[in-house]
Design an enzyme around this catalytic site. Structure first.
Site, mmCIF file in Angstrom:
data_model
loop_
_atom_site.group_PDB
_atom_site.id
_atom_site.type_symbol
_atom_site.label_atom_id
_atom_site.label_comp_id
_atom_site.label_asym_id
_atom_site.label_seq_id
_atom_site.Cartn_x
_atom_site.Cartn_y
_atom_site.Cartn_z
ATOM 1 N N LEU A 125 47.984 27.536 29.604
ATOM 2 C CA LEU A 125 47.704 28.431 30.728
ATOM 3 C C LEU A 125 48.924 29.297 30.981
ATOM 4 C CD1 LEU A 125 45.927 29.309 33.170
ATOM 5 C CD2 LEU A 125 47.069 27.497 34.479
ATOM 6 N N HIS A 229 58.124 22.351 36.806
ATOM 7 C CA HIS A 229 58.942 23.557 36.909
ATOM 8 C C HIS A 229 58.459 24.351 38.123
ATOM 9 C CE1 HIS A 229 60.466 27.568 35.885
ATOM 10 N NE2 HIS A 229 61.307 26.968 35.061
#
Length: 350
Positions: A125, A229
Site C-alpha cells: 500500500l 513508522h
C-alpha cells in the site's frame, strides 16, 4: 475522477516513480524496474488463473483519470508462505521459577514463527504524497476488501497485514540494530532490499532458531516492538477500524506489527451488499445522487475488469443511481449489479 483498477503493463513507469518515493522499510515496493515488471506480470497471470495459490498476487492501482496517471498502489497476496517460508517473530513469554529460591519471573521473548503460512496478505500500500487527501488513502486500502468480498472463494479464512516498523529520519531501525545486525552483518536497507526483491534464503540460513530475550535488547529497540513508522500510522488506523488487530506478531527486520482478522469478520467484507444500477444525470432535486450524502465504496462485479470509485449517495432501495460519468468509470450499464459499502463504519465520524 479517481478510480481503482487492476494493474496493466503500461503502468510500469508510474509505479517505478512511486517506488522512488517510499523510502526505507517498504520491502514490497523496491525501486527495481526488473522486479516491478515481474510483479506486474505475476498479477496479470494471477487474474488469468495460470498460477498456483502460493504464487498468486493481485496488484491494484489508483488512477487519476484526468491526469491519466497512476498515483497509488495496493495489493493482496493470496496465500503467503506456501513457496517461500513466511517469517515473523511471535512475541511470547518464558517463565523462570525456583521454589527453593522463591523466584518466579516471566520474561518476554521473540520466537521465530511461520504461524501465518497460508493466510492472505494485504500489502504494497503506497499513495503519492501529493494525493494524500480527499479520502484517497482509505479508498486505496479498503477497496481490497471489496474485491475479496466479491471473489471470496479465492482467499484464505484469515487476512493479515504487515505494517512498516519504526525507522528514524536517516532510515535507521533501532530494532534491526539490536537484533538483525548481530545475525546478518549487513545494513538494514540492504536486508530490506534483498527481502523485497525476493532474495529471502539468507533469512532461513541466518536467523536464530531459539527464542530471543527481549530484556537483552537495547531500550530503544524494546520501545519500538509492535510500533509503526509515523507515516504508517494512518494506514494502521484504517485497518483497525475494519477489524484487524495486533496479536503479538512483529516483522523480523524492523519490529513492525502484523495485524490480522478472520476474513469474514472484516467490516467491508461482512457489510457490503449488491445493488442494481440505474443511470441518470445529476439533478439538484435528486436525493440519491447527493454530494452531501454518505461516502461509499462502489465496485463492479467484473473479475478481469474490476473497477471501483468513491461516491456520495443515499441508499433508499435495492437500486443504485449513478451518473453517466460514474457508470463509465465503473464500466457498467443500466441493469448491471455493483457491490457497495460505506467507506467508514456508520459510527465512525470522518
Amino acid at each position: 475522477m479517481m478510480k481503482v483498477r487492476p494493474v496493466e503493463r503500461r503502468d510500469l513507469a508510474d509505479i517505478f516513480e512511486l517506488a522512488g518515493k517510499t523510502g526505507v522499510g517498504m520491502t514490497s515496493l523496491p525501486q527495481n524496474e526488473q522486479h516491478l515488471a515481474a510483479r506486474i506480470e505475476r498479477a496479470l497471470n494471477t487474474w488469468q488463473g495460470s498460477l498456483d495459490p502460493g504464487e498468486q498476487g493481485y496488484l491494484f492501482v489508483l488512477e487519476d483519470s484526468e491526469q491519466q496517471k497512476v498515483v497509488g498502489v495496493s495489493a493482496i497476496e493470496v496465500a503467503v508462505g506456501l513457496n517461500d517460508p513466511w517469517y515473523n517473530f511471535r512475541v511470547g513469554t518464558l517463565v523462570h521459577a525456583s521454589k527453593a529460591l522463591n523466584v518466579y519471573k516471566s520474561v518476554p521473548t521473540l520466537f521465530l514463527s511461520n504461524d501465518h503460512t497460508g493466510y492472505s496478505e494485504l500489502c504494497t500500500l503506497f499513495l503519492d504524497p501529493d494525493y494524500r487527501k480527499d479520502k484517497n488513502g482509505p479508498f486505496l486500502s479498503k477497496v481490497r476488501f471489496l474485491f475479496i468480498a466479491a471473489f471470496r472463494q479465492y482467499f484464505s479464512r484469515k487476512v493479515i497485514a504487515e505494517m512498516r516498523g519504526y525507522t528514524d529520519e536517516q532510515g535507521r531501525s533501532p530494532f534491526w540494530e539490536s537484533v538483525g545486525r548481530h545475525f546478518f552483518s549487513i545494513e538494514f536497507a540492504k536486508a530490506d532490499y534483498l527481502s523485497g526483491t525476493g532474495q529471502k534464503a539468507f533469512i532461513a540460513e541466518l536467523m536464530p532458531k531459539h527464542p530471543l530475550y527481549v530484556d537483552f535488547l537495547a531500550e530503544e529497540a524494546r520501545a519500538v516492538i509492535g510500533q509503526v513508522h509515523p507515516h504508517t500510522a494512518p494506514a494502521r488506523a484504517v485497518l483497525e477500524t475494519e477489524g484487524l488487530q495486533y496479536q503479538g506478531y512483529v516483522d523480523i527486520f524492523d519490529g513492525g506489527p502484523t495485524l490480522e482478522a478472520n476474513t469474514d469478520d472484516v467490516r467491508v467484507v461482512r457489510d457490503s451488499s449488491k445493488r442494481t444500477v440505474v443511470i441518470k444525470d445529476y439533478d439538484i432535486e435528486d436525493y440519491d445522487i447527493d454530494p452531501n450524502g454518505r461516502l461509499y465504496l462502489v465496485a463492479n462485479d467484473h473479475y478481469h475488469h474490476f473497477r471501483a470509485i468513491l461516491m456520495n449517495t443515499h441508499l433508499s432501495d435495492e437500486r443504485l443511481r449513478l451518473t453517466p460519468e460514474s457508470a463509465e468509470a465503473l464500466g457498467v450499464a443500466a441493469g448491471d449489479s455493483v457491490r457497495i459499502v460505506s467507506l467508514f463504519a456508520p459510527e465512525t465520524k470522518r
